[in-house]
Design a protein around this motif. Structure first.
Motif, PDB file in Angstrom:
ATOM      1  N   UNK A  66     -57.696  74.495  10.077  1.00 51.15           N
ATOM      2  CA  UNK A  66     -58.042  74.910   8.716  1.00 51.15           C
ATOM      3  C   UNK A  66     -58.091  73.699   7.793  1.00 51.15           C
ATOM      4  N   UNK A  67     -57.046  72.875   7.872  1.00 51.14           N
ATOM      5  CA  UNK A  67     -57.000  71.687   7.011  1.00 51.14           C
ATOM      6  C   UNK A  67     -58.174  70.750   7.309  1.00 51.14           C
ATOM      7  N   UNK A  68     -58.430  70.501   8.581  1.00 47.07           N
ATOM      8  CA  UNK A  68     -59.504  69.575   8.947  1.00 47.07           C
ATOM      9  C   UNK A  68     -60.862  70.074   8.466  1.00 47.07           C
ATOM     10  N   UNK A  69     -61.096  71.378   8.559  1.00 47.41           N
ATOM     11  CA  UNK A  69     -62.382  71.930   8.096  1.00 47.41           C
ATOM     12  C   UNK A  69     -62.539  71.716   6.585  1.00 47.41           C
ATOM     13  N   UNK A  70     -61.472  71.983   5.834  1.00 47.24           N
ATOM     14  CA  UNK A  70     -61.563  71.830   4.378  1.00 47.24           C
ATOM     15  C   UNK A  70     -61.675  70.361   3.986  1.00 47.24           C
ATOM     16  N   UNK A  71     -60.955  69.499   4.690  1.00 52.10           N
ATOM     17  CA  UNK A  71     -61.025  68.073   4.384  1.00 52.10           C
ATOM     18  C   UNK A  71     -62.443  67.546   4.592  1.00 52.10           C
ATOM     19  N   UNK A  72     -63.064  67.966   5.690  1.00 48.78           N
ATOM     20  CA  UNK A  72     -64.432  67.529   5.961  1.00 48.78           C
ATOM     21  C   UNK A  72     -65.410  68.102   4.942  1.00 48.78           C
ATOM     22  N   UNK A  73     -65.232  69.364   4.594  1.00 40.97           N
ATOM     23  CA  UNK A  73     -66.142  70.009   3.647  1.00 40.97           C
ATOM     24  C   UNK A  73     -66.060  69.385   2.248  1.00 40.97           C
ATOM     25  N   UNK A  74     -64.822  69.132   1.812  1.00 40.67           N
ATOM     26  CA  UNK A  74     -64.618  68.629   0.449  1.00 40.67           C
ATOM     27  C   UNK A  74     -64.753  67.117   0.361  1.00 40.67           C
ATOM     28  N   UNK A  75     -64.669  66.434   1.508  1.00 40.32           N
ATOM     29  CA  UNK A  75     -64.778  64.983   1.499  1.00 40.32           C
ATOM     30  C   UNK A  75     -63.553  64.294   0.941  1.00 40.32           C
ATOM     31  N   UNK A  76     -62.401  64.917   1.079  1.00 42.50           N
ATOM     32  CA  UNK A  76     -61.159  64.332   0.575  1.00 42.50           C
ATOM     33  C   UNK A  76     -60.071  64.486   1.624  1.00 42.50           C
ATOM     34  N   UNK A  77     -59.015  63.678   1.492  1.00 43.05           N
ATOM     35  CA  UNK A  77     -57.857  63.779   2.352  1.00 43.05           C
ATOM     36  C   UNK A  77     -56.677  64.343   1.590  1.00 43.05           C
ATOM     37  N   UNK A  78     -55.502  64.150   2.159  1.00 46.20           N
ATOM     38  CA  UNK A  78     -54.281  64.691   1.554  1.00 46.20           C
ATOM     39  C   UNK A  78     -54.059  64.133   0.153  1.00 46.20           C
ATOM     40  N   UNK A  79     -53.758  65.033  -0.766  1.00 46.06           N
ATOM     41  CA  UNK A  79     -53.412  64.675  -2.150  1.00 46.06           C
ATOM     42  C   UNK A  79     -54.556  63.953  -2.853  1.00 46.06           C
ATOM     43  N   UNK A  80     -55.784  64.308  -2.466  1.00 46.28           N
ATOM     44  CA  UNK A  80     -56.953  63.738  -3.118  1.00 46.28           C
ATOM     45  C   UNK A  80     -57.764  64.851  -3.770  1.00 46.28           C
ATOM     46  N   UNK A  81     -58.540  64.458  -4.787  1.00 45.01           N
ATOM     47  CA  UNK A  81     -59.305  65.415  -5.584  1.00 45.01           C
ATOM     48  C   UNK A  81     -60.793  65.145  -5.424  1.00 45.01           C
ATOM     49  N   UNK A  82     -61.566  66.209  -5.399  1.00 48.10           N
ATOM     50  CA  UNK A  82     -63.015  66.072  -5.241  1.00 48.10           C
ATOM     51  C   UNK A  82     -63.623  65.283  -6.402  1.00 48.10           C
ATOM     52  N   UNK A  83     -64.814  64.760  -6.163  1.00 50.97           N
ATOM     53  CA  UNK A  83     -65.456  63.893  -7.153  1.00 50.97           C
ATOM     54  C   UNK A  83     -65.668  64.585  -8.489  1.00 50.97           C
ATOM     55  N   UNK A  84     -65.893  65.905  -8.466  1.00 49.74           N
ATOM     56  CA  UNK A  84     -66.108  66.613  -9.726  1.00 49.74           C
ATOM     57  C   UNK A  84     -64.789  67.009 -10.403  1.00 49.74           C
ATOM     58  N   UNK A  85     -63.654  66.651  -9.787  1.00 48.41           N
ATOM     59  CA  UNK A  85     -62.363  66.922 -10.399  1.00 48.41           C
ATOM     60  C   UNK A  85     -61.895  68.356 -10.325  1.00 48.41           C
ATOM     61  N   UNK A  86     -62.554  69.181  -9.500  1.00 45.59           N
ATOM     62  CA  UNK A  86     -62.230  70.610  -9.530  1.00 45.59           C
ATOM     63  C   UNK A  86     -61.190  71.038  -8.501  1.00 45.59           C
TER      64      UNK A  86
END
Length: 297
Positions: free
Chosen positions: A114-134
């Motif tokens: 689950x974590x790996x799928x979301x990390x790949x989809x969002x393009x971020x790792x642990x404790x990181x925020x997407x480029x749009x800040x959402x």
């Protein structure tokens, strides 16, 4: 005697109405402090840190100084608390804090996937925020919901039994500006909104008090025990002084579990006796050899 805010906290600074700590936030801070006895104001620190997060999205140096000034603490004392608890973030968090449990129970059932799928989809790792800040993504060491594994939360509201596809659908909905309904608990809030609630202020939405408290997995063991007629008494010790174990009353097979959220309250299965049938009288412990008298000198 009632002490005025000015006497207790001093006059408002010229910039009190500007920046994240507006007069409204200052008033909320005073309301938090007023919940505690005089002389115990420092106990207000935890909810006040949540209040700071509701205004800034994290606990900044400015927020630490604000709490220290309001409570008469040093910045070091406030920082020691803010860095100890993981719910206090030291850099900005998005509107949606997505936490995926990767501890043992969830990991065994697919939490890492689950974590790996979301990390790949969002393009971020642990404790990181997407480029749009959402959206901010994080591993969670444990979300205290092993009976629903694998689980994830969004701003501390639960989504139970997720797989990678279901987790991705939840994140997609967040990206569209929707608020997918959590499995349990109240309706979804933004990070700022839930931070204010954690500071002790009610959700202003009428639907905010709604939500399912627990579901069937939380009471599965209790349901089986009730339907089997088990009680909490000691049924006897195992041989060789082993641990005592409860015995079922009636010996009937447990029936189906009740609907979600319900404790069965059911009696044992129909036809089963409600107490242990009388059997042969319990035999006394066989007498062993008489203790040998101590030999004299």
């Amino acid at each position: 005697m009632t002490v005025s805010p000015e006497a207790r906290y001093g006059p408002a600074s010229p910039e009190a109405g500007s920046g994240p700590f507006t007069e409204e936030i200052r008033a909320a801070a005073r309301e938090i402090v007023a919940r505690y006895p005089v002389g115990r104001e420092r106990s207000a620190l935890l909810p006040m840190l949540h209040l700071v997060q509701s205004a800034q999205g994290c606990v900044t140096t400015e927020g630490v100084d604000f709490c220290a000034r309001e409570l008469g603490l040093t910045a070091a004392e406030v920082s020691a608390v803010a860095t100890f608890y993981t719910m206090y973030k030291r850099h900005p968090v998005g509107d949606w804090l997505v936490s995926v449990c990767t501890n043992l129970s969830c990991r065994l059932l697919g939490g890492d996937e689950v974590y790996d799928r979301l990390s790949k989809k969002l393009g971020v790792g642990h404790d990181q925020t997407t480029a749009d800040g959402s959206i901010t993504l994080e591993h969670a060491e444990c979300l205290a919901a092993c009976d629903y594994a694998p689980v994830m939360t969004v701003n501390y509201e639960f989504y139970d039994g997720v797989d990678p596809g279901a987790a991705e659908e939840i994140v997609d909905a967040l990206g569209r500006g929707e608020r997918p309904t959590p499995t349990r608990g109240g309706p979804l809030c933004t990070f700022a909104e839930i931070s204010r609630q954690l500071a002790g202020f009610e959700d202003p939405r009428p639907e905010g008090i709604a939500g399912t408290g627990f579901l069937e997995p939380s009471v599965a063991g209790l349901t089986v025990a009730e339907q089997a007629g088990w009680d909490g008494g000691v049924a006897g010790a195992q041989a060789a002084g082993g641990p005592a174990r409860p015995a079922p009353r009636g010996g009937g097979q447990a029936g189906p579990t009740p609907a979600d959220g319900a404790r069965s309250g059911a009696s044992p299965a129909a036809g089963a006796p409600t107490s242990t049938p009388a059997g042969p009288a319990a035999s006394a412990t066989p007498a062993g050899p008489a203790a040998s008298p101590t030999k004299g000198a």
